[in-house]
Structures are given as C-alpha cells and as structure tokens.
Scaffold this motif. Structure first.
Motif, PDB file in Angstrom:
ATOM      1  N   GLU A  18      50.149  26.044 -38.368  1.00  0.00           N
ATOM      2  CA  GLU A  18      49.165  25.156 -37.750  1.00  0.00           C
ATOM      3  C   GLU A  18      49.385  23.700 -38.182  1.00  0.00           C
ATOM      4  N   ASP A  19      49.593  23.481 -39.488  1.00  0.00           N
ATOM      5  CA  ASP A  19      49.811  22.125 -39.989  1.00  0.00           C
ATOM      6  C   ASP A  19      51.143  21.555 -39.498  1.00  0.00           C
ATOM      7  N   HIS A  20      52.134  22.425 -39.377  1.00  0.00           N
ATOM      8  CA  HIS A  20      53.442  22.018 -38.875  1.00  0.00           C
ATOM      9  C   HIS A  20      53.309  21.480 -37.446  1.00  0.00           C
ATOM     10  N   ALA A  21      52.636  22.232 -36.596  1.00  0.00           N
ATOM     11  CA  ALA A  21      52.445  21.809 -35.209  1.00  0.00           C
ATOM     12  C   ALA A  21      51.555  20.567 -35.134  1.00  0.00           C
ATOM     13  N   GLU A  22      50.534  20.519 -35.981  1.00  0.00           N
ATOM     14  CA  GLU A  22      49.630  19.371 -35.988  1.00  0.00           C
ATOM     15  C   GLU A  22      50.369  18.083 -36.376  1.00  0.00           C
ATOM     16  N   HIS A  23      51.375  18.213 -37.229  1.00  0.00           N
ATOM     17  CA  HIS A  23      52.196  17.053 -37.617  1.00  0.00           C
ATOM     18  C   HIS A  23      52.797  16.394 -36.375  1.00  0.00           C
ATOM     19  N   TYR A  24      53.307  17.201 -35.470  1.00  0.00           N
ATOM     20  CA  TYR A  24      53.915  16.654 -34.256  1.00  0.00           C
ATOM     21  C   TYR A  24      52.863  16.139 -33.269  1.00  0.00           C
TER      22      TYR A  24
END
Length: 291
Positions: free
Chosen positions: A253-259
């Motif tokens: 979730e945090d990985h995708a939110e970064h983008y």
C-alpha cells in the motif's frame, strides 16, 4: 545574457585579472602571470606579507593592496570603483587560483555586475593537481572544498553526498583531517581515498588506500601540512542497488501510495509497484483491494 569577448577587451581600461600563483614550487609561475602582475595598476592579495615575498622573487614592483575575507565588504566596492575609473587590478590568493575557496568569488561577482571584464590567468591548482595523480577516476568529479566545522553539519553534508558519483575533492587542515576521515568512514563506509599533502613542495606525499587504512597511517604518521582529500564516489552498481532496494521496507500500500504522491494515477501506481517487485499486476491489485 552578458557576453564577454576577452581578447577584444584587453586594451580597454579597468580589467580584473585572476592570476594563478604557485602552490609551493615557485617554478610553477607562468610567464603570462609574471607579465600581468608587472603591468597591473594594483595587485589585490589575500595576504600581502606572503604575496610580497612572491613579488620580490620575480622582481615585480607592483602596488599591493589587501583583499580578504575580513575586509571584502569595504575593500570590494573600492576595488570596483577603481576599475570603473580605468585601473587594472590583478587578484591573487595565498597560493593557487584565486576565487577557489576564497573571497575572490565575491569580487568577481561584483565586477561582472559592474560590467567589468574579468580575465583568468591560469596557473597551479591543488585540487586538480591532486586529482590527476590520485589514481581515482577523473572523468567525473565534484569539488567540495572545506566541510563544515561542526560535527552535525559535517554529517549532514556527508549524508547529502552519499549518492554523488565520481571522485569527491576536499580541502582539509592537518588538525582536522583525521576527524573528517572518521566521519566519512561512519557515513560512507570504507571507500577508496587518496590523501595528497604538501603538493609541489619538498615533502609532497600521496597516501592511497581505503579510509580505514588512511586513518591507520595517520595514526602512525601524525598529519602535517595542508591536505587535498580525494574520495571515490558511489559506483553505478551501488547506485543501481540502492535504487532497486528503496521500496523493500514499504508495504504494498505504501509502495503504491509513493507513486500516487508523485502524480501517477492509482492504476499506473499499481502497475509501477508490480513492476518494481516483479509481481503480476493483478496480484498487487487484489492484495490492495483486500486491504
């Protein structure tokens, strides 16, 4: 855009010459530097007592005036006034090229703002002389000069330089060089370095190895003289590894939110996240949907 055609302006009055002087060996003085100093109306020097020795050696009778860090606020505008009235001034530092880690830069900026022609007279330079003999890469390098004195400020600057590629060039004094190396070892790890000291002088020395080896050597041979400290930058392999690993501590979730925070749509962010992790896009989508 300001255009300066130096050789068309050589007969004009009021020129600022930046004259390189030896960094140790007086034989490194160029014919052009001697002639320029002899022809200048004024010679502005960082340390007039030290510069007088140089001028005497080369039989240069020029009028010497002081320009240094502590008087530049008053001296700079006065020198600009004199050049604006037609006088030619040659600026020299204690050693090497003026305007490199000294207040000459401020005088150059004032001269340019006043429309005064600024002409460099090349000469010796400690950082580049050390670089070409260091054995470290010369195709890409960054000159840093002196690091901050305070430990926390030094660590902050070294942290900023972690991803810097190419060879890094520093100036350092003998009483600080070991502390600087200790901080480099702590922040950067055991990189390749070269310690160059007393360049062009009788006791010129190059110590090449790792940071830890340099510290061991200086522990046995107490630092003497001024140093140029050269350190290898981060390699492409290290940069690629760091780039590949930045997301490993993040959840999906945090990985995708970064983008998403970078401006990608949710769909594209999921696609990029899946690509980073080598996962099917559908698997990432389902996992995030479940969350």
């Amino acid at each position: 855009m300001q255009i300066q055609k130096s050789y068309e302006a050589l007969n004009d009055p009021g020129i600022l010459y930046l004259v390189g002087t030896p960094i140790g060996n007086l034989e490194d003085m160029t014919y052009r530097a001697v002639r320029t100093l002899k022809e200048a109306d004024l010679i502005a020097a960082e340390d007039t007592r030290q510069s007088r020795k140089l001028l005497t050696h080369f039989d240069i009778p020029g009028r010497l005036v002081s320009y240094h860090e502590h008087n530049k606020q008053a001296s700079g505008p006065e020198l600009i006034r004199l050049m604006s009235e037609g006088q030619t001034i040659a600026l020299i530092s204690d050693a090497g090229l003026p305007a490199i880690s000294d207040p000459g830069h401020d005088l150059v900026r004032l001269a340019i703002e006043a429309g005064i022609t600024v002409v460099p007279i090349p000469g010796a330079n400690a950082a580049l002389s050390a670089l070409i003999a260091s054995g470290l890469p010369t195709d890409e390098f960054t000159f840093i000069g002196f690091l901050p004195r305070e430990k926390k400020d030094m660590q902050r600057e070294l942290t900023r330089l972690i991803p810097a590629p190419g060879t890094l060039l520093f100036y350092e004094s003998p009483h600080r060089v070991m502390r600087t190396l200790e901080q480099m070892l702590e922040v950067w790890g055991d990189r390749q370095v070269c310690l160059a000291r007393e360049l062009t002088k009788r006791f010129e020395e190059f110590a090449r190895g790792t940071v830890s080896q340099a510290l061991e050597y200086l522990g046995e041979h107490p630092p003497q003289g001024e140093y140029v400290l050269l350190v290898e930058g981060r390699s492409k392999a290290e940069a690629d590894e760091a780039e590949a690993a930045w997301w490993q501590e993040l959840s999906l979730e945090d990985h995708a939110e970064h983008y998403v925070q970078q401006g990608l749509s949710k769909k594209d962010a999921i696609k990029k996240t899946a690509s980073d992790r080598g996962l099917p896009k559908r698997e990432v989508y389902n996992e995030l949907l479940r969350e």
